[in-house]
Motif scaffolding. Sequence first.
Motif, PDB file in Angstrom:
ATOM      1  N   LEU A  51       1.145  -1.291   0.161  1.00  0.00           N
ATOM      2  CA  LEU A  51      -0.465   0.091   0.198  1.00  0.00           C
ATOM      3  C   LEU A  51       0.846   1.186   0.283  1.00  0.00           C
ATOM      4  N   LEU A  53       0.908   2.736   2.667  1.00  0.00           N
ATOM      5  CA  LEU A  53       0.852   4.256   3.204  1.00  0.00           C
ATOM      6  C   LEU A  53       1.958   5.192   3.769  1.00  0.00           C
ATOM      7  N   ALA A  71      -6.059   5.678   4.044  1.00  0.00           N
ATOM      8  CA  ALA A  71      -5.630   4.840   4.400  1.00  0.00           C
ATOM      9  C   ALA A  71      -6.236   3.698   4.004  1.00  0.00           C
ATOM     10  N   GLN A  72      -7.962   4.113   4.602  1.00  0.00           N
ATOM     11  CA  GLN A  72      -9.003   2.588   4.774  1.00  0.00           C
ATOM     12  C   GLN A  72      -9.346   2.818   3.463  1.00  0.00           C
ATOM     13  N   ARG A  75      -6.905   0.306   2.209  1.00  0.00           N
ATOM     14  CA  ARG A  75      -6.683  -0.591   2.214  1.00  0.00           C
ATOM     15  C   ARG A  75      -7.772  -1.553   1.520  1.00  0.00           C
ATOM     16  N   GLU A  76      -9.250  -1.247   1.141  1.00  0.00           N
ATOM     17  CA  GLU A  76     -10.307  -2.032   0.597  1.00  0.00           C
ATOM     18  C   GLU A  76      -9.758  -1.839  -0.708  1.00  0.00           C
ATOM     19  N   GLY A  78      -6.788  -2.634  -2.356  1.00  0.00           N
ATOM     20  CA  GLY A  78      -6.034  -3.558  -2.782  1.00  0.00           C
ATOM     21  C   GLY A  78      -6.344  -4.617  -2.030  1.00  0.00           C
ATOM     22  N   ALA A  79      -6.671  -4.924  -0.876  1.00  0.00           N
ATOM     23  CA  ALA A  79      -8.201  -6.049  -0.580  1.00  0.00           C
ATOM     24  C   ALA A  79      -8.647  -6.746  -1.635  1.00  0.00           C
ATOM     25  N   LEU A 102      -1.799  -8.312   2.508  1.00  0.00           N
ATOM     26  CA  LEU A 102      -2.150  -6.838   2.194  1.00  0.00           C
ATOM     27  C   LEU A 102      -1.352  -6.195   3.186  1.00  0.00           C
ATOM     28  N   SER A 103       0.207  -5.681   2.472  1.00  0.00           N
ATOM     29  CA  SER A 103       1.167  -4.629   3.132  1.00  0.00           C
ATOM     30  C   SER A 103       1.144  -3.093   3.149  1.00  0.00           C
ATOM     31  N   PRO A 104       1.215  -2.924   5.006  1.00  0.00           N
ATOM     32  CA  PRO A 104       1.777  -0.978   4.180  1.00  0.00           C
ATOM     33  C   PRO A 104       2.524  -0.785   3.791  1.00  0.00           C
TER      34      PRO A 104
END
Length: 302
Positions: A51, A53, A71-72, A75-76, A78-79, A102-104
């Motif tokens: 990600l 981040l 960030a959320q 993440r969504e 990326g998922a 899934l990595s930051p």
Amino acid sequence: MSAQPTVNPHQLASAPVVIGVDGSESSDLAVYWAAETAARRRRTLRIVHGLDLAAAQAVFGMYDLMVPAVAQTLREEGAAQLATAARLARRIDPELRVETELSPCHPARLLIERSQSAHLIVLGAGRGGEIAHIGSTLLAVTAHGHGDIVVVHDTGSEQRTRSTGPVVVGVDGSRVSEVAVAAAFNEASVRDTTLVAVHAATDFHPHAGVTSLLPAREFENAAQQMLAEQLAGWQEKYPDVQVTRKVAVASPRNLLTAWSKSAQLLVVGSRGRGGFRGLLLGSTSNFLVQHAHCPVMVAHEN
């Protein structure tokens, strides 16, 4: 006491095929290639997405925006990309073992770290040399990764990746080239195909213009001898692999690009004989990972 043999982490049964995805068309093609490879070798396919981040924090934090919300969202997204890639992979083999991560972290850092224990790292690249996967991540991973890094190219034909044709390896007499030769023999054996060892004769001697100072026959004989020396031992280790040696007067990048039009896999070292320690990815390898017409494996020492 005799020294214990060094264990190659990339050949352990537990070593997965790892692919970095970003949701692009070229990334999807690379997922298919990676899934086919993992299924054929009975290995786990690990699909990862970084990600980055920290970069998002730096950009959005500058404008005082709601970084947690950004960030959320990342993440969504990326998922969702990981879930899509997993579905594509299972089309190849419903029984394939698929893991997702899934990595930051920045994608390049994530893939370089995973390359230490992966069987292969796989990335996608767009047509015509345009890097469509994850930008500079591709060059960072091929330069700094461990083991074998494969960049999957669209052939531009109906058969977007080839399962026929030889494995082709570029040979220049360097230590890094020896690593590429080892990887190429292994790939040809696993794929049950022939191996073509290619040497660009203009790169045979470190002094420019040497080709004009030697008789053509003598020069070709010297090049063939170098090829024979670099292949020595490997043909005995892989007696099932039929090897063809090719010497041509051409630039390495042009010669190998031409061979990539018929190969199912092109294997090169991470740095050529003319490189220096600070240049982790040689100019020829750098060119080929962007412009070849088939998947390119950049072989690194473990």
